[in-house]
Structure formats: C-alpha cells, structure tokens
Design an enzyme around this catalytic site. Sequence first.
Site, PDB file in Angstrom:
ATOM      1  N   HIS A   1       0.827  -1.278  -0.064  1.00 56.40           N
ATOM      2  CA  HIS A   1      -0.006  -0.011   0.007  1.00 56.40           C
ATOM      3  C   HIS A   1       0.940   1.330  -0.022  1.00 56.40           C
ATOM      4  O   HIS A   1       0.755   2.329  -0.611  1.00 56.40           O
ATOM      5  CB  HIS A   1      -1.035   0.124   1.276  1.00 56.40           C
TER       6      HIS A   1
ATOM      7  N   ASP B   1      -4.380  -7.532  -7.617  1.00 55.63           N
ATOM      8  CA  ASP B   1      -5.738  -7.406  -7.926  1.00 55.63           C
ATOM      9  C   ASP B   1      -5.911  -7.297  -9.372  1.00 55.63           C
ATOM     10  O   ASP B   1      -6.605  -6.306  -9.616  1.00 55.63           O
ATOM     11  CB  ASP B   1      -6.562  -6.767  -6.797  1.00 55.63           C
TER      12      ASP B   1
HETATM   13  O1  PAF Z   1      -8.381  -3.576  -3.394  1.00 56.21           O
HETATM   14  C1  PAF Z   1      -8.986  -3.385  -2.410  1.00 56.21           C
HETATM   15  O2  PAF Z   1      -8.310  -3.012  -1.225  1.00 56.21           O
HETATM   16  C2  PAF Z   1     -10.325  -3.076  -2.359  1.00 56.21           C
HETATM   17  O3  PAF Z   1     -11.037  -3.973  -3.168  1.00 56.21           O
HETATM   18  C3  PAF Z   1     -10.724  -1.400  -2.733  1.00 56.21           C
HETATM   19  C4  PAF Z   1     -10.285  -1.342  -4.085  1.00 56.21           C
HETATM   20  C5  PAF Z   1     -10.222  -0.624  -1.705  1.00 56.21           C
HETATM   21  C6  PAF Z   1     -12.363  -1.350  -2.864  1.00 56.21           C
HETATM   22  O4  PAF Z   1     -12.900  -1.752  -1.485  1.00 56.21           O
END
Ligand code: PAF
Length: 281
Positions: A37, A150
């Site tokens: 992140h 993802d």
């Molecule tokens: O990837 C994630 O953490 C979630 O799917 C997101 C994009 C924040 C949506 O809740």
Amino acid sequence: MKIFTTKETLAQYLLQTRAMGKTIGFVPTMGALHAGHLSLIEQAQQNNDEVVCSIFVNPSQFNDPKDLEKYPRTIEADIKMLEQVKCDVLFNPAVNEIYDDNEQWHLNTGELEYLLEGKFRPGHYQGVTQVVYKLFNIVKPDTAYFGQKDYQQFLIISKMAEQLNMPVKLVMCPIRREADGLAMSSRNIQLTAEDRVHALILSKTLNRVKDSFDRNKLAELKQEADRMISKEPGVELEYFEIADGDTLHQANEKTKNIIALVAARVGITRLIDNVLLVHGS
Ligand code: PAF
C-alpha cells in the site's frame, strides 16, 4: 495528516484543494496497510500535489460473512504508517456513511466480473465497483492507484471508469513481495507460521511458469503449475489460469498480453497472486 470520516467534510476540503489548482492522487484501501500500500502512496505522491488514502472495509464485496468478520482491522497502526509516509489525507468512513440500509444496485461491467475470482466469489466485483464508484464520486481524484495483485479488479474498475466516462486516470502499480517471494497482502497476517511456508508455493509456481514460458506450450505450463500447487500440503488450489491479460479468457500462443493468475486457500486464508508473462503491446 488530516483525517475525515464524513463525505461532506472531505468533499469540502478537496473542493478547496482543487480551487488552489492542486492535483489529487487517490489510493483506496481496506486498511491493514503494508509496504505494498505504501508503494502506491509513494507513487501517488510523485505524481500529485495532494494524496488521499481511504480505509474502508467494504461489506458489499465480501460474499462470505465470516471472511468479513475476520478481515484484519488495524486502524491505529495504519494511521501511524500513513503519517510516517506523510500521506496528506485519510478518509475513514463508517459503513452508514457510504451505504443506506438495504442498498442494492448493480453496475454491469460485462463478463469480466464473472470469470476467475468472480466464479469463486460471486458478487465480489459488484461490491468493489459499487464502493469504488462511490469513492471516486466523493474524492474526484485526477489519478487513482491500484496494485497489480488484484489484476482482475484493475481491469473491471478500468472498464467501469471507461463506460461511465469517469474523468480519472487509473494506474496499476507492481506487486510488492516479501524477501522470500510471498506477495504482500493484508490477509498474510492470518497465516500461521506453517501456512506461511506452504503459501510460498504460489509465487514459486508463478516464477517457474515465467522462467519456462519460452520453452513450453501453455497447456504444459498450466499442467505443471496445477501439479506443483496441488501436491503442496495445506494448500487448496482454486484456480491457476494462463489468460489473455485483456479479456481473462484462456490465452493461446497468439495472445498479445498473457498473464498467469492463481488463487488458493492456505489454511483459513484465501490468497491470490499473478505474474505478467507477455506484456506491452
Ligand atoms: O483492493 C482493495 O483493497 C479493495 O478492493 C478496494 C479497491 C479498496 C475496494 O474496497
């Protein structure tokens, strides 16, 4: 760092930010932040004047209520991390700030939402598109940053933004890995020490496929990958696919963008990972 819990106060603040001519980069998350992140935040900081991170564990994207219940929540540690990397704004709303009671609607992004992850997590991408649509409308970012881990989510959000003419640029950032290859994920906290060792089979298999990509047929690569993962104790393979990176249909030797994607349960934890095999055209 400024912390907002209501959409009105955040929108008001960002209105002023935009009026000063500043660009806004946005990193939506569900918290339990890790270095992956933070790399999205760094990327956002390099390209924008102001960076907004959201932490919202979105109930509508959990098809399994038990999964929602056990999803890690570490808001205090998350705030510290965001402060350390000098993130400008955190948006941390409660569920009723985002959703009305019994709110239900469907955003049609075509068949992508029903393939791979969509098959194993019915309704998951409906929840993702709903919340990202709402968050984009609140933050109105110039650019939003998502992780490649993802990958399918990125394709679906791109499709949504394109279909709805949302004026946002989307950037996909590379997967961050632990030193031993495990893809960073908020869910890794749930792995026991033993699970953690078995989980390495996912990245090892993806690496094997990448390394032998030029020498083998796709069907052989998939067969070998299925074999490697299936024989790992404690790991229950959901899918390993070598897919077209644009459509997520099975790739063939002529496909321009090819990606290998995997999902498996390791103990009580569901993990996903992927590697780009052919990319660029
Ligand atoms: O990837 C994630 O953490 C979630 O799917 C997101 C994009 C924040 C949506 O809740």
